[in-house]
Enzyme design. Structure first.
Site, PDB file in Angstrom:
ATOM      1  N   LYS A  51       0.833  -1.208   0.000  1.00 13.38           N
ATOM      2  CA  LYS A  51       0.000   0.000   0.000  1.00 13.38           C
ATOM      3  C   LYS A  51       0.866   1.256   0.000  1.00 13.38           C
ATOM      4  O   LYS A  51       0.506   2.269  -0.598  1.00 13.38           O
ATOM      5  CB  LYS A  51      -0.945   0.008   1.188  1.00 13.38           C
ATOM      6  CG  LYS A  51      -2.307  -0.560   0.867  1.00 13.38           C
ATOM      7  CD  LYS A  51      -2.385  -2.052   0.845  1.00 13.38           C
ATOM      8  CE  LYS A  51      -2.353  -2.752  -0.456  1.00 13.38           C
ATOM      9  NZ  LYS A  51      -2.380  -4.211  -0.392  1.00 13.38           N
ATOM     10  N   GLY A 116      10.027 -21.563  16.349  1.00 14.76           N
ATOM     11  CA  GLY A 116       9.287 -22.377  17.308  1.00 14.76           C
ATOM     12  C   GLY A 116       9.009 -23.751  16.733  1.00 14.76           C
ATOM     13  O   GLY A 116       8.537 -23.870  15.607  1.00 14.76           O
ATOM     14  N   GLY A 183      -4.267 -12.056 -10.266  1.00  9.51           N
ATOM     15  CA  GLY A 183      -4.966 -11.937  -8.977  1.00  9.51           C
ATOM     16  C   GLY A 183      -4.588 -10.625  -8.308  1.00  9.51           C
ATOM     17  O   GLY A 183      -3.935  -9.760  -8.911  1.00  9.51           O
ATOM     18  N   VAL A 184      -5.003 -10.489  -7.054  1.00  8.57           N
ATOM     19  CA  VAL A 184      -4.831  -9.225  -6.324  1.00  8.57           C
ATOM     20  C   VAL A 184      -3.372  -8.757  -6.312  1.00  8.57           C
ATOM     21  O   VAL A 184      -3.073  -7.613  -6.667  1.00  8.57           O
ATOM     22  CB  VAL A 184      -5.297  -9.402  -4.857  1.00  8.57           C
ATOM     23  CG1 VAL A 184      -5.159  -8.119  -4.090  1.00  8.57           C
ATOM     24  CG2 VAL A 184      -6.726  -9.893  -4.820  1.00  8.57           C
ATOM     25  N   ILE A 185      -2.463  -9.642  -5.903  1.00 12.20           N
ATOM     26  CA  ILE A 185      -1.072  -9.222  -5.697  1.00 12.20           C
ATOM     27  C   ILE A 185      -0.424  -8.818  -7.022  1.00 12.20           C
ATOM     28  O   ILE A 185       0.230  -7.772  -7.116  1.00 12.20           O
ATOM     29  CB  ILE A 185      -0.275 -10.338  -4.980  1.00 12.20           C
ATOM     30  CG1 ILE A 185      -0.826 -10.502  -3.550  1.00 12.20           C
ATOM     31  CG2 ILE A 185       1.224 -10.047  -4.949  1.00 12.20           C
ATOM     32  CD1 ILE A 185      -0.235 -11.649  -2.755  1.00 12.20           C
ATOM     33  N   SER A 270       3.079 -14.387  -9.512  1.00  7.85           N
ATOM     34  CA  SER A 270       2.067 -14.135  -8.459  1.00  7.85           C
ATOM     35  C   SER A 270       0.897 -15.076  -8.697  1.00  7.85           C
ATOM     36  O   SER A 270      -0.163 -14.665  -9.163  1.00  7.85           O
ATOM     37  CB  SER A 270       1.632 -12.673  -8.468  1.00  7.85           C
ATOM     38  OG  SER A 270       1.344 -12.243  -9.785  1.00  7.85           O
ATOM     39  N   VAL A 271       1.157 -16.353  -8.408  1.00 14.84           N
ATOM     40  CA  VAL A 271       0.152 -17.379  -8.684  1.00 14.84           C
ATOM     41  C   VAL A 271      -0.485 -17.907  -7.388  1.00 14.84           C
ATOM     42  O   VAL A 271      -1.056 -18.993  -7.375  1.00 14.84           O
ATOM     43  CB  VAL A 271       0.766 -18.554  -9.499  1.00 14.84           C
ATOM     44  CG1 VAL A 271       1.152 -18.103 -10.895  1.00 14.84           C
ATOM     45  CG2 VAL A 271       1.979 -19.160  -8.783  1.00 14.84           C
ATOM     46  N   ASP A 313      -3.565 -17.598   7.530  1.00 14.66           N
ATOM     47  CA  ASP A 313      -3.247 -18.168   6.217  1.00 14.66           C
ATOM     48  C   ASP A 313      -2.925 -19.659   6.276  1.00 14.66           C
ATOM     49  O   ASP A 313      -2.979 -20.338   5.268  1.00 14.66           O
ATOM     50  CB  ASP A 313      -2.024 -17.450   5.614  1.00 14.66           C
ATOM     51  CG  ASP A 313      -2.379 -16.105   5.004  1.00 14.66           C
ATOM     52  OD1 ASP A 313      -3.518 -15.646   5.206  1.00 14.66           O
ATOM     53  OD2 ASP A 313      -1.510 -15.508   4.328  1.00 14.66           O
ATOM     54  N   HIS A 445     -23.614  14.442   1.052  1.00 11.90           N
ATOM     55  CA  HIS A 445     -23.368  14.899  -0.327  1.00 11.90           C
ATOM     56  C   HIS A 445     -22.300  15.988  -0.321  1.00 11.90           C
ATOM     57  O   HIS A 445     -22.370  16.880   0.511  1.00 11.90           O
ATOM     58  CB  HIS A 445     -24.660  15.462  -0.918  1.00 11.90           C
ATOM     59  CG  HIS A 445     -24.437  16.098  -2.259  1.00 11.90           C
ATOM     60  ND1 HIS A 445     -24.284  15.339  -3.404  1.00 11.90           N
ATOM     61  CD2 HIS A 445     -24.299  17.402  -2.633  1.00 11.90           C
ATOM     62  CE1 HIS A 445     -24.082  16.156  -4.435  1.00 11.90           C
ATOM     63  NE2 HIS A 445     -24.070  17.413  -4.001  1.00 11.90           N
TER      64      HIS A 445
HETATM   65  C1  LIG Z   1       2.151  -8.418  -1.478  1.00 13.29           C
HETATM   66  C2  LIG Z   1       1.029  -8.776  -0.545  1.00 13.29           C
HETATM   67  C3  LIG Z   1       0.020  -7.871  -0.310  1.00 13.29           C
HETATM   68  C4  LIG Z   1      -1.024  -8.187   0.551  1.00 13.29           C
HETATM   69  N1  LIG Z   1      -1.988  -7.258   0.766  1.00 13.29           N
HETATM   70  C5  LIG Z   1      -3.020  -7.542   1.598  1.00 13.29           C
HETATM   71  C6  LIG Z   1      -4.011  -6.576   1.878  1.00 13.29           C
HETATM   72  O1  LIG Z   1      -3.962  -5.457   1.372  1.00 13.29           O
HETATM   73  N2  LIG Z   1      -5.019  -6.911   2.718  1.00 13.29           N
HETATM   74  C7  LIG Z   1      -5.108  -8.152   3.301  1.00 13.29           C
HETATM   75  O2  LIG Z   1      -6.049  -8.412   4.052  1.00 13.29           O
HETATM   76  N3  LIG Z   1      -4.159  -9.092   3.075  1.00 13.29           N
HETATM   77  C8  LIG Z   1      -3.117  -8.812   2.245  1.00 13.29           C
HETATM   78  N4  LIG Z   1      -2.145  -9.752   2.041  1.00 13.29           N
HETATM   79  C9  LIG Z   1      -2.269 -11.056   2.737  1.00 13.29           C
HETATM   80  C10 LIG Z   1      -1.832 -10.949   4.203  1.00 13.29           C
HETATM   81  O3  LIG Z   1      -0.518 -10.472   4.266  1.00 13.29           O
HETATM   82  C11 LIG Z   1      -1.933 -12.310   4.889  1.00 13.29           C
HETATM   83  O4  LIG Z   1      -3.236 -12.820   4.720  1.00 13.29           O
HETATM   84  C12 LIG Z   1      -1.640 -12.191   6.380  1.00 13.29           C
HETATM   85  O5  LIG Z   1      -0.347 -11.702   6.606  1.00 13.29           O
HETATM   86  C13 LIG Z   1      -1.796 -13.548   7.065  1.00 13.29           C
HETATM   87  O6  LIG Z   1      -1.541 -13.398   8.415  1.00 13.29           O
HETATM   88  P1  LIG Z   1      -1.021 -14.597   9.323  1.00 13.29           P
HETATM   89  O7  LIG Z   1      -0.933 -14.035  10.700  1.00 13.29           O
HETATM   90  O8  LIG Z   1      -1.853 -15.798   9.103  1.00 13.29           O
HETATM   91  O9  LIG Z   1       0.430 -14.980   8.765  1.00 13.29           O
HETATM   92  P2  LIG Z   1       1.711 -14.136   8.385  1.00 13.29           P
HETATM   93  O10 LIG Z   1       1.441 -12.702   8.287  1.00 13.29           O
HETATM   94  O11 LIG Z   1       2.307 -14.822   7.206  1.00 13.29           O
HETATM   95  O12 LIG Z   1       2.662 -14.325   9.641  1.00 13.29           O
HETATM   96  C14 LIG Z   1       3.201 -15.551   9.998  1.00 13.29           C
HETATM   97  C15 LIG Z   1       4.424 -15.312  10.867  1.00 13.29           C
HETATM   98  O13 LIG Z   1       4.822 -16.541  11.451  1.00 13.29           O
HETATM   99  C16 LIG Z   1       6.234 -16.609  11.472  1.00 13.29           C
HETATM  100  N5  LIG Z   1       6.603 -18.025  11.590  1.00 13.29           N
HETATM  101  C17 LIG Z   1       6.331 -19.017  10.702  1.00 13.29           C
HETATM  102  N6  LIG Z   1       6.757 -20.210  11.196  1.00 13.29           N
HETATM  103  C18 LIG Z   1       7.297 -19.950  12.411  1.00 13.29           C
HETATM  104  C19 LIG Z   1       7.890 -20.763  13.403  1.00 13.29           C
HETATM  105  N7  LIG Z   1       7.952 -22.084  13.290  1.00 13.29           N
HETATM  106  N8  LIG Z   1       8.362 -20.161  14.513  1.00 13.29           N
HETATM  107  C20 LIG Z   1       8.266 -18.826  14.679  1.00 13.29           C
HETATM  108  N9  LIG Z   1       7.709 -18.012  13.776  1.00 13.29           N
HETATM  109  C21 LIG Z   1       7.210 -18.562  12.657  1.00 13.29           C
HETATM  110  C22 LIG Z   1       6.617 -15.968  10.160  1.00 13.29           C
HETATM  111  O14 LIG Z   1       7.971 -15.547  10.186  1.00 13.29           O
HETATM  112  C23 LIG Z   1       5.624 -14.810  10.102  1.00 13.29           C
HETATM  113  O15 LIG Z   1       6.151 -13.672  10.731  1.00 13.29           O
HETATM  114  C24 LIG Z   1      -1.067  -9.448   1.201  1.00 13.29           C
HETATM  115  C25 LIG Z   1      -0.043 -10.375   0.978  1.00 13.29           C
HETATM  116  C26 LIG Z   1       0.994 -10.038   0.121  1.00 13.29           C
HETATM  117  C27 LIG Z   1       2.080 -11.040  -0.087  1.00 13.29           C
END
Ligand SMILES: Cc1cc2nc3c(=O)[nH]c(=O)nc-3n(C[C@H](O)[C@H](O)[C@H](O)COP(=O)(O)OP(=O)(O)OC[C@H]3O[C@@H](n4cnc5c(N)ncnc54)[C@H](O)[C@@H]3O)c2cc1C
Length: 467
Positions: A51, A116, A183-185, A270-271, A313, A445
């Site tokens: 963003k 972890g 897609g979005v990204i 970006s698939v 995710d 408005h």
């Molecule tokens: C370019 C891009 C743009 C995006 N834009 C948007 C947007 O505008 N709006 C939106 O809603 N979503 C957007 N997304 C998607 C969004 O970033 C994800 O849906 C979101 O970050 C998921 O959150 P999460 O907490 O599940 O995981 P993540 O944000 O992926 O965080 C997971 C964390 O866990 C850590 N981790 C993993 N395994 C371990 C382990 N074993 N021990 C310790 N730490 C670990 C990782 O290092 C990471 O920091 C975008 C994604 C991308 C790539």
């Protein structure tokens, strides 16, 4: 050994929100993050940096293309300082991730930096270089997120054949960016570089872009982005990506099975994204992972092991930051003995291109598929005084409501600031509003929000005022 009520693995928008909510509910909480900075994909290489670049590139495009029509003349050439733009993005990320560290401190959540890994269902080993810690947790929330996925035959060199992560930190503006995936990204980052002067070619396997959204939105966004100079190749199946020096060649077959090649100097793959559980050793705790690498959960986001939950995710559903955060809150409240609920139908989806695209509820295609009888009301942005004042004429608001009860079933928007406008639709649908309820509410408005009222009028009795 330190003992906790809850350990959260991963500090993205799922994990850090879960940790804060646990702490608010009086649970002794630890959060484990493998990187030195918290915030996960969203803050570091996702939502926030993309963003920041969309906003910066939008200013640049306005300056070179639109200032003049507003009577703003800039003596001399307008120059792009791309390095500074990337540095600003980094500084926005830095401020935001520091904010998470502050929030952990404020809420007395213990932060462990390191990877972890489960030792068993109640013990987690944290490894940071040579340092190892083990903590005991009555409950664990897995929030390890996702990583970019690719196609099996593509070698990501992360230099010229790149994912979104590298695209957010390039050293130069590509001359010709090939984007695999509409897609979005791919579209957001494609638009950033198009505005900065790159030629941008999108190659998409399906017959439309943003395929999970309403088909009318796909069409309208593609029309707008084509006007901005982005080239689209739909129904093209990529079969090879090769690199020779600085030149990238993408080979694909079109609808008629004819081979087509595209040449550029960068290729953004970006698939989609795939759930991430590498190094977690989930098997030591007995947690089931599906063949696709996703953690299996029930309706309460509980894994097959009763004191271990998973969110964001890494589990089923839309890969969106706000979905991850809602799930984090829900699991914290379940652990604290409450009975929370998420209405997944009302998680909005947004694309931050310009025009923006935003959606909530059912698409027209889904209603047809489900044999639901519905009414549709649509209003074009160009009929609004607000749109003419700003010059943002592309887009529409479309409201789908039940044919008999008039309950709003889906709202789909394309246009200026619809990423923010969609919140009105979410509130309306949460309270099960009818289209007439929205139509009878006063909307300031001149605002873009008037298109929501007009679309509701159109859905109710086909009586919009301004068209
Ligand atoms: C370019 C891009 C743009 C995006 N834009 C948007 C947007 O505008 N709006 C939106 O809603 N979503 C957007 N997304 C998607 C969004 O970033 C994800 O849906 C979101 O970050 C998921 O959150 P999460 O907490 O599940 O995981 P993540 O944000 O992926 O965080 C997971 C964390 O866990 C850590 N981790 C993993 N395994 C371990 C382990 N074993 N021990 C310790 N730490 C670990 C990782 O290092 C990471 O920091 C975008 C994604 C991308 C790539």
């Amino acid at each position: 050994m330190a003992k906790y009520d809850v350990a959260v693995i991963g500090s993205g928008p799922g994990g850090y929100v879960a940790a804060i909510r646990c702490a608010q509910l009086g649970l002794k909480t630890a959060i484990i993050e493998k990187y030195d900075v918290m915030g996960g994909t969203c803050l570091n290489v996702g939502c926030i940096p993309s963003k920041a670049l969309l906003d910066s590139s939008h200013h640049y495009e306005d300056a070179i293309k639109h200032f003049e029509e507003h009577g703003i003349e800039i003596p001399g050439d307008i120059k792009l300082n791309f390095k500074k733009m990337i540095e600003r993005k980094a500084s926005v990320v830095d401020q935001t991730t520091k904010g998470i560290a502050f929030l952990m401190d404020k809420n007395k959540v213990d932060v462990f930096t390191g990877m972890g890994a489960f030792k068993d269902a109640t013990h987690i080993e944290i490894t940071n270089g040579k340092k190892k810690d083990t903590i005991e947790a009555k409950n664990t929330i897995i929030a390890t997120g996702s990583k970019p996925s690719t196609l099996p035959f593509i070698k990501l060199d992360k230099d010229r054949v790149i994912t979104s992560t590298e695209a957010l930190s390039l050293k130069e503006v590509p001359k010709h960016l090939l984007v695999i995936g509409g897609g979005v990204i791919g579209l957001e980052l494609g638009q950033v570089y198009r505005r900065l002067g790159a030629e941008v070619t999108v190659i998409e396997y399906l017959d439309r872009i943003i395929p999970t959204m309403d088909a009318a939105q796909s069409k309208e966004l593609m029309k707008a982005m084509k006007k901005q100079g982005v080239k689209f190749n739909l129904s093209h199946k990529v079969s090879a990506v090769s690199k020779k020096g600085k030149e990238i060649t993408v080979t694909a077959t079109d609808k008629k099975d004819k081979e087509v090649t595209f040449k550029g100097d960068y290729c953004l793959v970006s698939v989609g994204r795939k759930p991430y559980t590498d190094g977690l050793k989930a098997e030591n705790a007995g947690v089931k992972i599906t063949e696709r690498g996703m953690i299996d959960v029930n309706d309460h986001l509980q894994t097959n092991i009763k004191n271990i939950y998973a969110i964001g995710d890494v589990v089923r559903g839309a890969m969106l930051a706000h979905k991850a955060s809602e799930e984090g809150t829900m699991v914290a409240e379940i652990i604290a003995g409450q009975k929370p609920h998420i209405n997944y139908n009302l998680i909005p989806g947004v694309v931050y291109t310009w025009p923006e695209v935003a959606s909530v509820g059912k698409t027209e295609e889904q209603l047809k598929e489900g044999n639901v009888e519905y009414k549709s009301g649509q209003f074009p942005m160009r009929a609004l005084g607000r749109s003419r004042a700003s010059g943002d004429l592309d887009g529409f608001v479309k409201i789908l409501s039940d044919k008999e009860t008039d309950e709003v079933l889906g709202v789909h928007m394309v246009g200026a600031r619809v990423a923010d406008l969609i919140a009105e639709a979410v509130v309306a649908m949460e309270y099960r509003a009818s289209a007439e309820d929205i139509a009878r509410m006063s909307h300031a408005h001149p605002t873009y929000a008037e298109a929501v009222k007009e679309a509701a009028l159109a859905a109710t009795e086909n009586r919009p005022i301004h068209i």
